[in-house]
Motif scaffolding. Structure first.
Motif, mmCIF file in Angstrom:
data_model
loop_
_atom_site.group_PDB
_atom_site.id
_atom_site.type_symbol
_atom_site.label_atom_id
_atom_site.label_comp_id
_atom_site.label_asym_id
_atom_site.label_seq_id
_atom_site.Cartn_x
_atom_site.Cartn_y
_atom_site.Cartn_z
ATOM 1 N N ALA A 120 64.939 46.661 15.798
ATOM 2 C CA ALA A 120 64.946 47.198 14.435
ATOM 3 C C ALA A 120 63.645 46.865 13.711
ATOM 4 C CB ALA A 120 66.148 46.640 13.667
ATOM 5 N N LEU A 121 63.181 45.626 13.857
ATOM 6 C CA LEU A 121 61.953 45.216 13.168
ATOM 7 C C LEU A 121 60.739 45.964 13.713
ATOM 8 C CD1 LEU A 121 60.649 43.380 11.097
ATOM 9 C CD2 LEU A 121 60.473 41.619 12.851
ATOM 10 N N ALA A 122 60.650 46.072 15.032
ATOM 11 C CA ALA A 122 59.534 46.815 15.619
ATOM 12 C C ALA A 122 59.559 48.266 15.165
ATOM 13 C CB ALA A 122 59.595 46.739 17.145
ATOM 14 N N SER A 123 60.747 48.843 15.033
ATOM 15 C CA SER A 123 60.868 50.225 14.561
ATOM 16 C C SER A 123 60.335 50.351 13.145
ATOM 17 C CB SER A 123 62.332 50.663 14.616
ATOM 18 O OG SER A 123 62.838 50.576 15.935
ATOM 19 N N GLY A 124 60.636 49.341 12.307
ATOM 20 C CA GLY A 124 60.121 49.362 10.943
ATOM 21 C C GLY A 124 58.613 49.383 10.893
ATOM 22 N N TYR A 125 57.972 48.622 11.776
ATOM 23 C CA TYR A 125 56.507 48.618 11.799
ATOM 24 C C TYR A 125 55.950 49.946 12.320
ATOM 25 C CZ TYR A 125 55.520 43.869 10.311
ATOM 26 O OH TYR A 125 55.374 42.742 9.554
ATOM 27 N N VAL A 126 56.655 50.584 13.247
ATOM 28 C CA VAL A 126 56.202 51.901 13.718
ATOM 29 C C VAL A 126 56.316 52.920 12.584
ATOM 30 C CG1 VAL A 126 56.649 53.773 15.336
ATOM 31 C CG2 VAL A 126 56.795 51.413 16.107
ATOM 32 N N PHE A 127 57.451 52.918 11.876
ATOM 33 C CA PHE A 127 57.610 53.810 10.720
ATOM 34 C C PHE A 127 56.500 53.561 9.700
ATOM 35 C CE2 PHE A 127 62.183 54.678 11.745
ATOM 36 C CZ PHE A 127 62.129 56.052 11.607
ATOM 37 N N SER A 128 56.293 52.275 9.358
ATOM 38 C CA SER A 128 55.312 51.934 8.329
ATOM 39 C C SER A 128 53.907 52.371 8.724
ATOM 40 C CB SER A 128 55.360 50.421 8.085
ATOM 41 O OG SER A 128 54.460 50.049 7.066
ATOM 42 N N GLY A 129 53.508 52.043 9.966
ATOM 43 C CA GLY A 129 52.173 52.446 10.400
ATOM 44 C C GLY A 129 52.000 53.951 10.460
#
Length: 564
Positions: A120-129
């Motif tokens: 979930a956290l890695a997904s958040g960083y992909v969305f953000s970037g």
């Protein structure tokens, strides 16, 4: 009596920054304080390292620095500066790159320990970037006068909203699932999960980007004929984003246990000036506050990446040290084996050679014509004597080996126990086990070699981990305790909080090939009991019930070496 506490669920620190630490207690009521001196600790997964006082001090220091900088800039936030067209493309491209690298590192950790929270956290960083870079493409006078994509007016603002809405949402997913057990197995299943998640994220980003760019007229306007000043709706949305980020920050604060939690909180804190400037300064672009707010966002985006890189460096150094230590130990064991086998070959060569010679002589007498039986009795007697001598040599070497492991060698129980815990630290943290040691201190060495004692302690600890596998993570506790009985006997107890051993199995627990574990061979406790028995000690099951089991080692103190 000294007491040390190993927090097995989360966190740690290094001697010079974020890292791994051993929390210690000098008494039962003393506060835990981290130890940072030992550079041989077993490497850990960063996402599980506990947040120690030193780690918290670093985070608080960075947070205070960010707050001070924001307070210094605040009085000048409304001052209008010139429009620097290259500012947004350069800053947000670097920001997106940092977030993609952070996501890659988090995905790598997920592949090692598949926890849904990391996904979930890695997904958040992909969305953000992704949204950060897409907003750069849509930003007016960035890569193009009206932006490469979008309507050049409202599309960048909506991409900004998606950017800062999806990341806190991922934080929520992380916060509420980080205490759950692993969601799969390392290897191909984890890789497949990462590929599926990245594919879904790509589809979601593409769909949302198409809506805010191709169908921007369907959405409320943030800007009307002016790319500098937002409408009142902009202030309201920024207020909502501020509250959304504060809520995510509150969730992390309430459930904070690890280094990851701690620095994610600092990251969210670094994002807050971005919304405060927009609310207070009416979202006027190209002011001091506007430029500074984006600088804070860049700092926040690089925060976790910096911590991950530093922690990876320290873990790599520890891993290298542990591997070198294990190689030296293996080399020493091989040298010992070579020495023993060489001694056996040297001692047995003579009687075996005599047996072979006498056997050949006896055969020649039997094959002679006529038979020569006069010396045959003497020959057979010599063979019998040489066979007995060979058997005595083997017995003597066996006794010498046992004596070396017992009388000739000794070990400090507490030192061996701490080394065993360090070797098992990764397993303890991965299984969410809290380890508490209550060491008496100043205990004399026992009449058992360090290698044998370490093998016994490791076996008891691994059995305890298996026994606690079905217990909730917050109830898993491993306790080690040492004591000295009358100055001649050392006791080491290993207690777990597992489900216990049934009464009908307790009597057979030390029998060879008896096991209560699926896939177990039933030799660990039998071998351990045999090793302890050689030095005159005992290994026994003190108690076992639904609240856990207690195994106790009883070993005699090593006799002082005599002066020759």
């Amino acid at each position: 009596m000294s007491q040390r506490k190993f927090m097995g669920l989360v966190g740690g620190a290094t001697a010079s920054g974020p890292g791994i630490a051993l929390a210690s207690q000098r008494s039962a009521n003393a506060a835990a304080e981290p130890g940072y001196e030992d550079e041989q600790e077993f490497p850990l997964i960063i996402a599980n390292i506990p947040a120690t006082p030193r780690q918290k001090a670093w985070a608080v220091g960075v947070a205070v620095l960010l707050i001070v900088l924001a307070a210094v800039i605040a009085p000048f936030a409304r001052i209008q500066l010139g429009q620097i067209n290259g500012f947004v493309p350069v800053l947000q491209t670097a920001l997106a790159l940092a977030e993609f690298i952070t996501a890659a590192l988090l995905f790598a950790q997920f592949s090692i320990q598949p926890k849904r929270a990391l996904l979930a956290l890695a997904s958040g960083y992909v969305f953000s970037g992704s949204f950060a870079f897409l907003q750069t493409l849509a930003f007016p006078n960035g890569y193009a006068s009206a932006g490469v994509i979008g309507d050049g007016l409202n599309s960048p603002a909506w991409l900004y909203v998606l950017w800062h809405a999806t990341f806190p949402a991922a934080i929520f997913g992380y916060g509420f699932t980080k205490d759950h057990s692993a969601g799969g197995r390392p290897g191909k299943p984890a890789t497949a999960a990462i590929i599926i998640v990245v594919g879904c994220i790509g589809a979601a980003v593409a769909g949302l980007t198409w809506i805010v760019n191709a169908k921007a007229e369907w959405l409320p306007n943030f800007y009307v004929n002016d790319v500098r000043h937002q409408t009142p709706l902009g202030n309201q949305v920024n207020l909502m984003l501020l509250l959304w980020n504060l809520t995510a920050l509150t969730v992390l604060f309430a459930r904070m246990r690890t280094i990851l939690d701690l620095w994610l909180m600092v990251t969210l804190l670094a994002y807050l000036p971005n919304f405060l400037v927009a609310i207070i300064g009416s979202s006027v672009r190209f002011t001091i506050g506007w430029y500074a707010a984006r600088g804070f966002v860049l700092v926040g985006s690089c925060m976790l990446l910096t911590v991950l890189l530093i922690e990876t460096m320290f873990i790599y150094s520890r891993l290298a040290s542990v591997i070198a230590l294990q190689r030296r130990e293996r080399a020493n064991r091989l040298l010992s084996i070579d020495a023993v086998t060489g001694a056996i070959a040297h001692e047995l060569r003579s009687p075996l050679g005599a047996i072979s010679l006498n056997a050949a002589t006896g055969l020649s007498h039997l094959r002679a014509a006529p038979l020569e039986l006069e010396d045959l009795e003497n020959i057979l007697s010599d063979i019998e004597a040489d066979s007995s001598r060979a058997a005595d040599i083997i017995s003597n070497i066996r006794e010498m080996t046992i004596k070396t492991a017992q009388g000739g060698a000794s070990a400090n129980v507490e030192d061996v126990a701490e080394l065993a815990l360090r070797l098992l630290r990764h397993d303890l943290l991965a299984n969410g086990v809290t380890v508490i040691t209550e060491f008496q201190g100043n205990i004399p060495p026992v009449a058992l070699g360090g290698t044998e004692l370490q093998q016994i302690v490791l076996n008891l600890c691994k059995n305890a981990l298996d026994a606690m596998s079905s217990v909730p993570a917050d109830q898993r506790q491993l306790r080690m305790k040492t004591s000295l009985d009358g100055g001649a006997t050392v006791h080491l107890s290993v207690e777990d909080s597992g489900t216990g051993i049934t009464p009908r199995h307790q009597e057979r627990i030390f029998d060879p090939f008896f096991t209560t574990k699926q896939g177990g061979m039933g030799l660990g406790l039998a071998i351990s009991s045999n090793l302890v028995g050689r030095c005159g000690g005992k290994l026994r099951l003190v108690k076992s019930d639904v609240r856990g089991s207690v195994f106790e080692l009883e070993m005699p103190v090593s006799a002082p070496a005599s002066v020759q």
